[in-house]
Design a protein around this motif. Structure first.
Motif, PDB file in Angstrom:
ATOM      1  N   ALA A  85       0.826  -1.205   0.000  1.00  0.00           N
ATOM      2  CA  ALA A  85       0.000   0.000   0.000  1.00  0.00           C
ATOM      3  C   ALA A  85       0.858   1.250   0.000  1.00  0.00           C
ATOM      4  CB  ALA A  85      -0.931  -0.024   1.204  1.00  0.00           C
ATOM      5  N   ALA A  86       1.957   1.221   0.802  1.00  0.00           N
ATOM      6  CA  ALA A  86       2.856   2.383   0.828  1.00  0.00           C
ATOM      7  C   ALA A  86       3.474   2.625  -0.553  1.00  0.00           C
ATOM      8  CB  ALA A  86       3.936   2.146   1.890  1.00  0.00           C
ATOM      9  N   THR A  87       3.794   1.525  -1.248  1.00  0.00           N
ATOM     10  CA  THR A  87       4.393   1.668  -2.599  1.00  0.00           C
ATOM     11  C   THR A  87       3.405   2.302  -3.559  1.00  0.00           C
ATOM     12  OG1 THR A  87       5.788  -0.274  -2.244  1.00  0.00           O
ATOM     13  CG2 THR A  87       5.414   0.412  -4.541  1.00  0.00           C
ATOM     14  N   VAL A  88       2.138   1.866  -3.479  1.00  0.00           N
ATOM     15  CA  VAL A  88       1.130   2.426  -4.380  1.00  0.00           C
ATOM     16  C   VAL A  88       0.963   3.908  -4.116  1.00  0.00           C
ATOM     17  CG1 VAL A  88      -1.317   2.386  -4.967  1.00  0.00           C
ATOM     18  CG2 VAL A  88      -0.068   0.238  -4.679  1.00  0.00           C
ATOM     19  N   GLU A  89       0.942   4.301  -2.820  1.00  0.00           N
ATOM     20  CA  GLU A  89       0.757   5.714  -2.493  1.00  0.00           C
ATOM     21  C   GLU A  89       1.954   6.546  -2.980  1.00  0.00           C
ATOM     22  OE1 GLU A  89       0.177   5.585   1.664  1.00  0.00           O
ATOM     23  OE2 GLU A  89      -1.984   5.118   1.536  1.00  0.00           O
ATOM     24  N   GLU A 113      -7.139   8.123  -6.973  1.00  0.00           N
ATOM     25  CA  GLU A 113      -6.684   8.144  -5.577  1.00  0.00           C
ATOM     26  C   GLU A 113      -7.789   7.691  -4.590  1.00  0.00           C
ATOM     27  OE1 GLU A 113      -5.131  12.002  -4.875  1.00  0.00           O
ATOM     28  OE2 GLU A 113      -3.124  11.488  -5.635  1.00  0.00           O
ATOM     29  N   PRO A 114      -9.060   8.164  -4.753  1.00  0.00           N
ATOM     30  CA  PRO A 114     -10.078   7.676  -3.804  1.00  0.00           C
ATOM     31  C   PRO A 114     -10.274   6.170  -3.906  1.00  0.00           C
ATOM     32  CG  PRO A 114     -10.861   9.638  -4.915  1.00  0.00           C
ATOM     33  CD  PRO A 114      -9.605   9.248  -5.587  1.00  0.00           C
ATOM     34  N   LEU A 115     -10.215   5.657  -5.095  1.00  0.00           N
ATOM     35  CA  LEU A 115     -10.393   4.214  -5.251  1.00  0.00           C
ATOM     36  C   LEU A 115      -9.250   3.452  -4.599  1.00  0.00           C
ATOM     37  CD1 LEU A 115     -11.632   4.080  -8.970  1.00  0.00           C
ATOM     38  CD2 LEU A 115     -12.999   3.824  -6.880  1.00  0.00           C
ATOM     39  N   VAL A 116      -8.059   4.003  -4.715  1.00  0.00           N
ATOM     40  CA  VAL A 116      -6.898   3.344  -4.086  1.00  0.00           C
ATOM     41  C   VAL A 116      -7.049   3.381  -2.556  1.00  0.00           C
ATOM     42  CG1 VAL A 116      -4.425   3.504  -3.719  1.00  0.00           C
ATOM     43  CG2 VAL A 116      -5.352   3.789  -6.018  1.00  0.00           C
ATOM     44  N   GLU A 117      -7.441   4.549  -2.019  1.00  0.00           N
ATOM     45  CA  GLU A 117      -7.611   4.678  -0.578  1.00  0.00           C
ATOM     46  C   GLU A 117      -8.675   3.708  -0.091  1.00  0.00           C
ATOM     47  OE1 GLU A 117      -5.896   6.309   1.595  1.00  0.00           O
ATOM     48  OE2 GLU A 117      -4.572   7.230   0.078  1.00  0.00           O
ATOM     49  N   GLU A 118      -9.728   3.558  -0.904  1.00  0.00           N
ATOM     50  CA  GLU A 118     -10.819   2.661  -0.512  1.00  0.00           C
ATOM     51  C   GLU A 118     -10.338   1.227  -0.486  1.00  0.00           C
ATOM     52  OE1 GLU A 118     -15.263   1.320  -2.105  1.00  0.00           O
ATOM     53  OE2 GLU A 118     -14.262   3.099  -2.944  1.00  0.00           O
ATOM     54  N   ARG A 119      -9.504   0.867  -1.413  1.00  0.00           N
ATOM     55  CA  ARG A 119      -9.034  -0.512  -1.469  1.00  0.00           C
ATOM     56  C   ARG A 119      -8.013  -0.798  -0.365  1.00  0.00           C
ATOM     57  NH1 ARG A 119     -12.787  -0.012  -3.798  1.00  0.00           N
ATOM     58  NH2 ARG A 119     -13.365  -0.710  -5.912  1.00  0.00           N
ATOM     59  N   ILE A 120      -7.293   0.267   0.000  1.00  0.00           N
ATOM     60  CA  ILE A 120      -6.312   0.071   1.087  1.00  0.00           C
ATOM     61  C   ILE A 120      -7.051  -0.123   2.430  1.00  0.00           C
ATOM     62  CG2 ILE A 120      -4.491   1.199   2.417  1.00  0.00           C
ATOM     63  CD1 ILE A 120      -3.558   2.479  -0.172  1.00  0.00           C
TER      64      ILE A 120
END
Length: 754
Positions: A85-89, A113-120
């Motif tokens: 998750a840190a790598t994706v961010e 970005e919201p979709l990534v945050e939601e998946r994290i």
């Protein structure tokens, strides 16, 4: 005088070239710099594409970790998930930073970005919705990169064309400047060079008109000054030479006048009754007078040449005859010394040329006389050929080379320079062995130069010398009307084959003349000097023709002919023709009574010789086929034809019908051929007339019509050399044709009945 100098012109040209080179270099530098700067956006797009690809890889990794979750999650899974998750961010932040100026990327990132945050925050959620956004970002950046690449290519192409046009424009400018400078320098230089060349050639009338550049103008002025000085000196030299030549010409003329009386009177005195002592004295005076007259003639010729009064009488003439006449004049002297005198003509030599025949003969006689004088044993040869000469070819002329070679004493190398000096002798000592004024070679050289030629010499002491005369003459077709190389050449025999001819003649000059006339027609010649030798030769060898001189030592020609006719050789008697200078009617009758087949008067007329050769060839053709009718030469034409056809029919008795057909065809075709010959003569088509006569001659001689063939041979020769006389021969041919045609029709009928 112009202020421009050669140095200033060259300096201006170099400066212009340097300026043009600098302009091209600077423009290229500036454009290449702009191309380098345009590479930065391309590199940025490549980096951004890499970052977008890295973001996609990180999301894929997050998806894999999410799918491997177990309840309850283990500590290892939690660490892996948090790391991914840190790598994706981090990847998202890098992409946002790199695409800060691109609104499309920013909009896509805002959606991503919201979709990534939601998946994290919800690891068990579906991450497949993230991939289309990443792919859209990647496609957008590739489109941006393609646009930047196209823009870069356009810029590079524009730069290339700009540099090319700069180079072309600069080159044209430099070329124009160079041409201007070259013209300003080379044209005056050429004028000065041409003026100097004219001075060397003796033309002092045209000056060099040069006003710039300054150095060349000064040089032209110096050349013009030199021309003035040379012209003044030349005028003085010409005046002195003219005075000397006028004196020599006057003195030569005054001496020639009494010398003519001396020679004429002594010649008359020698014809009176004198005792031996008186005759010796008179002959000495006469010979000395003749020698002095030769010297006077040389001096007069030289004075004419020096005074510039020499003129050439250029007319068409036969080159071979000119050479032969020159050789005839020295033949007796050469024969007295036992020298072999001969000539050789190269195949490419023209038959007719246009020039001063008398002067060319004078050159040859001088060279031949010297060759015979300085040769004690061996040979003197005249070789005639064409020399390769580009200048002669461009002027429509041909370079004729006449080389006189001897086997005499030769000339030392240190004396060659004296050969062509007036009144100079190779042996200048008071005890010299050979007489002469030393003018002959000088006159010959000047005559050759007047004909646009010259004389060269190659000599080795003890081995002989070669004097080569080169003359530029025009080939002539004026005299030989209708002549060309495909027609029968005038110097060849009218016969179609080579004959073996025996010449029985005691005079060396006459021997030589007859030999050359026959050999140049392609015949083989043997020579004997008396009648007894002629009889022995005829008994030993099968000759096609014997030219028999009437007056010879040991046994004269009439008696020799009687002996041959009384006891002919086993291989058959040849045709015998009288060769004599006595051309009276009684002489002709005497030769005919002795058994001779013809009569040939001296000097030999070539047309008459060709008629004799044609009759001999017809007789020889029959003999070669084993058909020897041996018809009496005085027999009528019908008897000759009947004898020949009878011999042919006897040789092939089974083919009489075929012979009858040949005779009938000849009689049928004869009027047609004669009409065509009349038309050719009326139209002036001498070449076709000669061709028709040649063909009719061969067929008629084969069938025994020897007189008819002789007329055809004469007509063939006349058509080429003297077409104005063809009409009379055509009338004779028509008159003879009636008898020949009737005889052959009669014979054809007789043979067909058998």
């Amino acid at each position: 005088m112009s202020r421009w100098t050669v140095g200033r012109m060259l300096a201006a040209g170099f400066l212009l070239a340097l300026v043009a080179l600098a302009v091209v270099g600077i423009s290229a530098y500036v454009r290449i710099g702009s191309l380098v700067e345009s590479q930065a956006p391309l590199r940025h797009s490549h980096v951004l594409l890499g970052q977008i690809g890295g973001l996609g890889d990180a999301i894929h990794a997050l998806d894999r970790v999410s799918r491997s979750r177990q309840d309850p999650p283990s500590a290892e899974w939690v660490d892996a998930f948090e790391g991914t998750a840190a790598t994706v961010e981090r990847r998202l932040r890098d992409v946002r930073t790199a695409a800060a100026g691109d609104t499309t990327h920013q909009e896509l990132l805002n959606r991503l970005e919201p979709l990534v945050e939601e998946r994290i925050t919800a690891p068990q959620g579906d991450v497949s919705l993230l991939f289309p956004l990443v792919s859209e970002m990647h496609q957008h950046e590739e489109a941006e990169l393609a646009g930047k690449l196209a823009q870069s290519r356009d810029s590079a192409q524009n730069t290339r064309w700009l540099i090319l046009w700069f180079v072309v424009a600069t080159s044209v400018l430099v070329a124009l400047c160079a041409r201007w400078i070259t013209k300003k320098i080379t044209q005056p230089t050429k004028q000065i060079t041409a003026a100097a060349k004219r001075v060397a050639e003796g033309d002092l009338t045209r000056r060099a008109e040069v006003t710039s550049p300054r150095e060349l103008a000064q040089m032209a002025q110096a050349v013009n000054t030199s021309m003035s000085a040379i012209l003044a000196a030349h005028d003085e030299a010409v005046a002195a030479t003219a005075a000397k030549s006028a004196f020599l010409a006057t003195m030569s003329h005054e001496i020639r006048t009494p010398m003519n009386a001396v020679i004429g009177m002594t010649g008359l005195l020698m014809e009176t009754d004198l005792d031996d002592r008186q005759r010796e004295l008179v002959e000495t005076v006469h010979a000395s007078g003749a020698s002095l007259l030769v010297i006077i003639n040389d001096v007069l010729d030289f004075s004419k040449i020096e005074a510039g009064e020499l003129t050439l009488d250029e007319r068409p003439f036969v080159l071979r005859a000119c050479v032969q006449q020159a050789m005839n004049l020295v033949a007796l002297t050469a024969d007295a010394k036992g020298l072999h005198l001969s000539s050789h003509f190269a195949p490419e030599c023209p038959e007719m040329v246009c020039g001063d025949e008398a002067r060319i003969r004078q050159i040859l006689v001088n060279l031949l006389g010297n060759a015979v004088k300085f040769t004690e044993h061996g040979a003197v040869t005249v070789a005639v050929s064409t020399a390769p000469d580009l200048a002669a070819g461009q002027s429509g002329r041909v370079a004729i080379r006449l080389a006189v070679r001897d086997t005499g004493i030769g000339i030392p190398a240190d004396r060659l320079d004296c050969l062509f000096l007036p009144f100079s002798q190779v042996d200048a000592t008071t005890a010299r062995s050979y007489e002469g004024t030393g003018l002959g070679l000088v006159i010959s050289q000047r005559l050759a130069e007047a004909m646009d030629g010259g004389i060269t010499v190659d000599s080795q002491p003890g081995h002989g010398s070669t004097f080569a005369v080169t003359l530029r003459l025009a080939e002539s077709t004026h005299t030989l009307i209708g002549y060309d190389r495909s027609a029968p050449p005038a110097h060849r025999s009218a016969t179609a084959r080579s004959l073996l001819v025996l010449v029985a003649e005691d005079n060396p000059v006459n021997q030589r003349v007859a030999q050359l006339l026959l050999e140049r027609r392609g015949h083989r010649v043997e020579i004997v000097s008396d009648g007894e030798a002629a009889v022995e030769a005829v008994m030993r060898t099968r000759y096609d023709l014997v030219l028999m001189d009437v007056q010879m030592p040991v046994l004269d020609g009439l008696d020799a002919t009687r002996m041959i006719r009384a006891d002919p050789p086993a291989h058959g008697a040849p045709r015998i023709v009288a060769l004599t200078a006595n051309a009276l009617v009684d002489d002709r009758k005497a030769s005919r009574l002795a058994g001779m087949d013809g009569f040939l008067a001296k000097p030999i007329n070539e047309t008459d010789l060709d008629t004799v050769l044609a009759a001999a060839a017809a007789h020889a053709d029959v003999r070669l086929a084993g058909q020897s009718p041996l018809v009496d030469s005085d027999a009528e034409e019908p008897a000759s034809i009947r004898a020949c056809v009878g011999a042919i029919a006897g040789a092939v008795p089974d083919d009489r019908q075929r012979i009858a057909e040949i005779l009938h065809n000849f009689a049928d075709r004869l009027p047609v051929v004669l009409d065509r010959m009349d038309d050719a003569a009326a139209a002036g088509d001498t070449r076709n007339l000669a061709r028709l006569a040649h063909g009719l001659k061969g067929s008629s001689s084969t069938l025994g019509a020897n007189r008819f063939a002789a007329i055809c041979a004469d007509l063939e020769e006349r058509a080429v050399r003297h077409p104005e006389g063809s009409a009379d021969l055509l009338r004779d041919l028509h008159d003879q044709a009636r008898e020949v045609s009737d005889t052959m029709v009669s014979l054809s009928t007789e043979l067909a009945r058998v």
